[in-house]
Structures are given as structure tokens and as C-alpha cells.
Design a protein around this motif. Structure first.
Motif, mmCIF file in Angstrom:
data_model
loop_
_atom_site.group_PDB
_atom_site.id
_atom_site.type_symbol
_atom_site.label_atom_id
_atom_site.label_comp_id
_atom_site.label_asym_id
_atom_site.label_seq_id
_atom_site.Cartn_x
_atom_site.Cartn_y
_atom_site.Cartn_z
ATOM 1 N N GLN A 194 2.575 -10.740 -6.422
ATOM 2 C CA GLN A 194 2.811 -9.368 -6.878
ATOM 3 C C GLN A 194 3.991 -8.670 -6.211
ATOM 4 O OE1 GLN A 194 0.748 -7.578 -9.254
ATOM 5 N NE2 GLN A 194 0.062 -9.647 -9.688
ATOM 6 N N HIS A 195 4.603 -9.292 -5.188
ATOM 7 C CA HIS A 195 5.584 -8.582 -4.380
ATOM 8 C C HIS A 195 6.909 -9.333 -4.316
ATOM 9 C CE1 HIS A 195 2.359 -5.924 -3.058
ATOM 10 N NE2 HIS A 195 1.627 -7.001 -2.864
ATOM 11 N N ALA A 198 2.861 7.420 -9.124
ATOM 12 C CA ALA A 198 3.317 6.233 -9.857
ATOM 13 C C ALA A 198 4.731 6.447 -10.394
ATOM 14 C CB ALA A 198 2.359 5.928 -11.010
ATOM 15 N N PRO A 199 5.622 5.460 -10.198
ATOM 16 C CA PRO A 199 5.364 4.169 -9.559
ATOM 17 C C PRO A 199 5.372 4.274 -8.046
ATOM 18 C CG PRO A 199 7.660 4.296 -10.208
ATOM 19 C CD PRO A 199 7.013 5.553 -10.725
ATOM 20 N N LEU A 217 2.083 -1.238 -4.650
ATOM 21 C CA LEU A 217 0.926 -1.770 -5.372
ATOM 22 C C LEU A 217 -0.331 -1.892 -4.510
ATOM 23 C CD1 LEU A 217 2.746 -4.634 -7.307
ATOM 24 C CD2 LEU A 217 2.110 -2.384 -8.181
ATOM 25 N N GLU A 218 -0.163 -2.048 -3.202
ATOM 26 C CA GLU A 218 -1.311 -2.322 -2.328
ATOM 27 C C GLU A 218 -2.300 -1.167 -2.279
ATOM 28 O OE1 GLU A 218 -1.597 -6.184 -0.576
ATOM 29 O OE2 GLU A 218 0.040 -5.120 -1.534
ATOM 30 N N GLU A 234 -3.384 0.754 -4.760
ATOM 31 C CA GLU A 234 -4.328 0.600 -5.874
ATOM 32 C C GLU A 234 -5.268 -0.572 -5.647
ATOM 33 O OE1 GLU A 234 -4.283 0.358 -10.770
ATOM 34 O OE2 GLU A 234 -2.439 0.034 -9.636
ATOM 35 N N GLN A 235 -4.723 -1.669 -5.141
ATOM 36 C CA GLN A 235 -5.545 -2.844 -4.896
ATOM 37 C C GLN A 235 -6.649 -2.534 -3.889
ATOM 38 O OE1 GLN A 235 -3.281 -6.287 -3.739
ATOM 39 N NE2 GLN A 235 -5.083 -7.569 -3.435
ATOM 40 N N CYS A 251 10.483 -4.857 -11.433
ATOM 41 C CA CYS A 251 9.508 -3.774 -11.259
ATOM 42 C C CYS A 251 8.580 -3.651 -12.467
ATOM 43 C CB CYS A 251 10.238 -2.451 -11.008
ATOM 44 S SG CYS A 251 11.174 -2.440 -9.458
ATOM 45 N N ASN A 261 5.707 -4.828 -12.983
ATOM 46 C CA ASN A 261 4.277 -4.643 -12.705
ATOM 47 C C ASN A 261 3.976 -3.323 -11.995
ATOM 48 O OD1 ASN A 261 5.520 -5.510 -10.338
ATOM 49 N ND2 ASN A 261 3.782 -6.728 -9.655
ATOM 50 N N TYR A 262 4.953 -2.428 -11.906
ATOM 51 C CA TYR A 262 4.703 -1.068 -11.423
ATOM 52 C C TYR A 262 4.298 -0.186 -12.598
ATOM 53 C CZ TYR A 262 6.900 -1.823 -6.817
ATOM 54 O OH TYR A 262 7.206 -2.253 -5.555
ATOM 55 N N ARG A 263 3.296 0.648 -12.393
ATOM 56 C CA ARG A 263 2.881 1.579 -13.434
ATOM 57 C C ARG A 263 4.045 2.494 -13.819
ATOM 58 N NH1 ARG A 263 -1.640 4.476 -15.596
ATOM 59 N NH2 ARG A 263 -1.100 6.663 -15.971
#
Length: 362
Positions: free
Chosen positions: A4-5, A94-95, A98-99, A101-102, A326, A328-330
């Protein structure tokens, strides 16, 4: 599990990695020497409380050592703070990273989003956020703020941050402020909330920092948090793994705090090369946003990029160059990218490859 990164040099065959935002100067000499020396102590368990490192951090930042907690990178502490407080409802910008939200979803927390606007350059405006919170009518227990934001690179000044933190304090919202990229800013103290915590009255804030980026210590994994609310840190200490920070990482952190000239040199280099890259990307026809950190956020405006998913990412990867898509960024699509800032020779080589891609399509 999909990676994811940035920094995935293991899946991809690359000779040039522009996807991970680390100091372009590499691991400082003093840190490297400390790592070698600490290897001789690997037969012993590390100090579970990281007492010496916390003492050094206390003197470095001018805060009590009991305000500090160390972790196996910033990500470790993100999961810990969520597990410690167990919010039912949380708000994310957002954006952003990601961590957050996880970690929240792993704790079965309901997540809402405050979407940054493209027409505002994806910049967070404190008054808009406060108005949105007021009108939403939602009961949030936690808010994550990344400053400067990742992937956009924009930072809110200390006064603006204080306005948000005060609102949250008055409304029972606990704030996690991520300043892992703060030291790359030209005037980091103008954007940090550290002195606010030190002065007192902000027990609702957990400040997140890391050695990872500034000292190019990503492989060593070392982050730390600062909070004046004892109960929060006590709860985190109850749930964390007892030896999550290795003795090598602790020694590296202690040595890194002495590398003041390295930090200044890194900051000057980033300031110069960031503007060089931003100008060059703009000249090549990309839409470049106003990053203030050690990475640049931009959009591929080529017509064929709109219809071919992650086109630039794939074109560069074909040439063994890795950048951060990017996608997978909202709030972002496959035309948005982030690259790090390196030294001039590397940047020139990168731009030469990028120029060849852009010109061959004309």
C-alpha cells in the motif's frame, strides 16, 4: 496482500526509487557507527522502556520524559493510540496517510472523512474544518491531522493548528497530530504544536514523530509520541509489546539526536531541490501542487493519462524507476502521483527519463 505504500523495491525491479520520502543524504555517519557498536549488545534484551532514549528526547525537545513513548516506527504508535482509546467514531482528512484508516478499522471504529478540495490545492483550511464539524452533528472521539500532510505536502501553521486543537478540546475530541515530516519544512517550529503541549492545556493531543524520514532510518523502525495526559500513555504501555523497540534502534536514535549539522544540511538541500523539481515538473506540463515538505504531489494532465490507468507509473517502471501512485488515496485517481526530493545529480537523471517519456508521446 497488496503493498500500500512507497518503497516497494522488493516487488519491483528498480534502479531509481522516487517513491519513499527519506533524507537524500542517507544514514548519518554517527548513526551508522552507533548501529555497529550496538550490534555487540544484541545478546541482551533491549530496554523495554527506552529510558535512555526518552531522556535524550526529553532534553532535545525540552519536555518531561514522562510525556514520551517510543515505538517500532510511527505506524506502531498509530495502532497503539487507537487501541488504547478505542474511539467509536473518528474523522480523517482525505487524502492523507493510509495507516490511520487501517488502524481505526482494525479497532472496529466508524470512520468519516473531511475531503480536501482540488480547487483549494488540497490544502486544509482550519475554519472550513471547524464549520464542517459544527454542522455535521456527529459525535467524534478522535481526529487525525497529518502536518505537513501526506501526500500533498502542505502544512498548516501553528496558529491554525491551535485553533483546531482548541475546538477539539472543547468538544471532547482527541487529536493525533502526525509531524513525521515537520523537520523538512523551512521553519519547522512555525508549524509544530510541540510547544503548545509543553506549555500545558492540550491533554487531548498525541504528537507523533519519527526518526524514519529525517535520518533515513526506515529499515531500523523508530518513532515516538508526545502526550501530557498520563492516562493515555499508561494505557498504551499496557497494550504495547514489551520489546517493540530494538536496542539497535534505540542506540541509533540517541546518536541521531546529535546530528544537528546533518539536519540543517538536509533541510537546505530539500528547500533548493524541491523548487528545482517543482519548476521542472511544471515545465513538462504536469500540474504541481504547493508542497512544503520533502516530496512533491502532482497530476498527470496528458489526455491519454486520463484513459490509461496509472500510465506514468507504468512508463517509469518500464525504465526501472519507481514513483508513488496516489490511486489508493481517498479522493484521488490514477493521474495523481508523489515523488520524493533527492540530490541534484539524481534529480537530473530522473527528469531526463521523465522528459523522454513526455516528449515521445507528442
Amino acid at each position: 496482500m497488496e503493498y500500500q505504500h512507497g518503497g516497494d523495491i522488493y516487488t519491483n525491479n528498480v534502479i531509481m526509487d522516487y517513491s519513499a520520502n527519506l533524507s537524500p543524504l542517507g544514514l548519518p555517519r554517527g548513526v551508522k557507527e552507533a548501529v555497529y557498536k550496538a550490534a555487540d549488545q544484541c545478546a541482551c534484551y533491549p530496554d523495554s522502556r527506552s529510558m535512555k532514549l526518552r531522556k535524550e528526547l526529553s532534553g532535545f525537545h525540552g519536555i518531561p520524559p514522562e510525556y514520551l513513548i517510543c515505538g517500532n516506527g510511527a505506524a506502531d504508535l498509530i495502532f497503539q493510540i487507537v487501541q488504547a482509546l478505542k474511539p467509536k467514531n473518528a474523522l480523517l482528512i482525505a487524502p492523507s496517510f493510509l495507516e490511520y484508516e487501517q488502524a481505526l478499522k482494525a479497532s472496529s471504529c466508524n470512520v468519516a472523512y473531511f475531503d480536501l478540495k482540488k480547487e483549494n490545492g488540497f490544502q486544509l483550511r482550519e475554519k472550513e474544518l471547524k464549520n464542517w464539524l459544527e454542522k455535521s452533528g456527529l459525535d467524534f472521539q478522535m481526529l487525525f491531522l497529518c502536518n505537513p500532510n501526506n501526500p500533498t505536502g502542505f502544512a498548516v501553521n501553528k496558529e491554525g493548528m491551535a485553533e483546531i486543537l482548541e475546538y477539539c478540546r472543547d468538544h471532547g475530541i482527541f487529536c493525533v497530530v502526525d509531524e513525521c515530516f515537520n523537520e523538512f519544512l523551512q521553519e519547522p517550529e512555525q508549524y509544530s504544536v510541540l510547544d503548545l503541549i509543553g506549555r500545558g492545556g492540550y491533554e487531548n493531543v498525541f504528537l507523533l514523530k519519527a526518526f524514519t524520514k529525517l535520518y533515513a532510518m526506515a529499515g531500523l523502525r523508530l518513532g515516538y509520541g508526545i502526550c501530557s495526559q498520563k492516562e493515555v500513555l499508561d494505557q498504551m504501555n499496557l497494550i504495547r509489546q514489551p520489546w517493540s523497540v530494538s536496542s539497535i534502534a534505540q542506540a541509533a536514535g540517541e546518536a541521531a539526536l546529535k546530528e544537528r549539522s546533518y539536519v540543517e544540511k538536509t533541510r537546505q538541500l530539500i528547500s533548493c531541490e524541491r523548487e528545482y523539481l517543482k519548476s521542472a515538473l511544471s515545465d513538462l506540463g504536469f500540474q504541481v501542487f504547493d508542497s512544503m515538505a520533502n516530496y512533491i504531489f502532482f497530476k498527470d494532465l496528458r489526455p491519454k493519462a486520463l484513459i490509461r490507468e496509472k500510465l506514468l507509473y507504468k512508463q517509469l517502471l518500464d525504465r526501472k524507476v519507481l514513483i508513488r501512485s496516489c490511486f489508493n488515496y481517498r479522493g484521488l485517481d490514477h493521474t495523481y502521483y508523489r515523488i520524493c526530493v533527492k540530490q541534484r545529480k539524481e534529480n537530473e537523471a530522473f527528469l531526463s527519463i521523465l522528459k523522454s517519456i513526455v516528449t515521445e508521446g507528442k
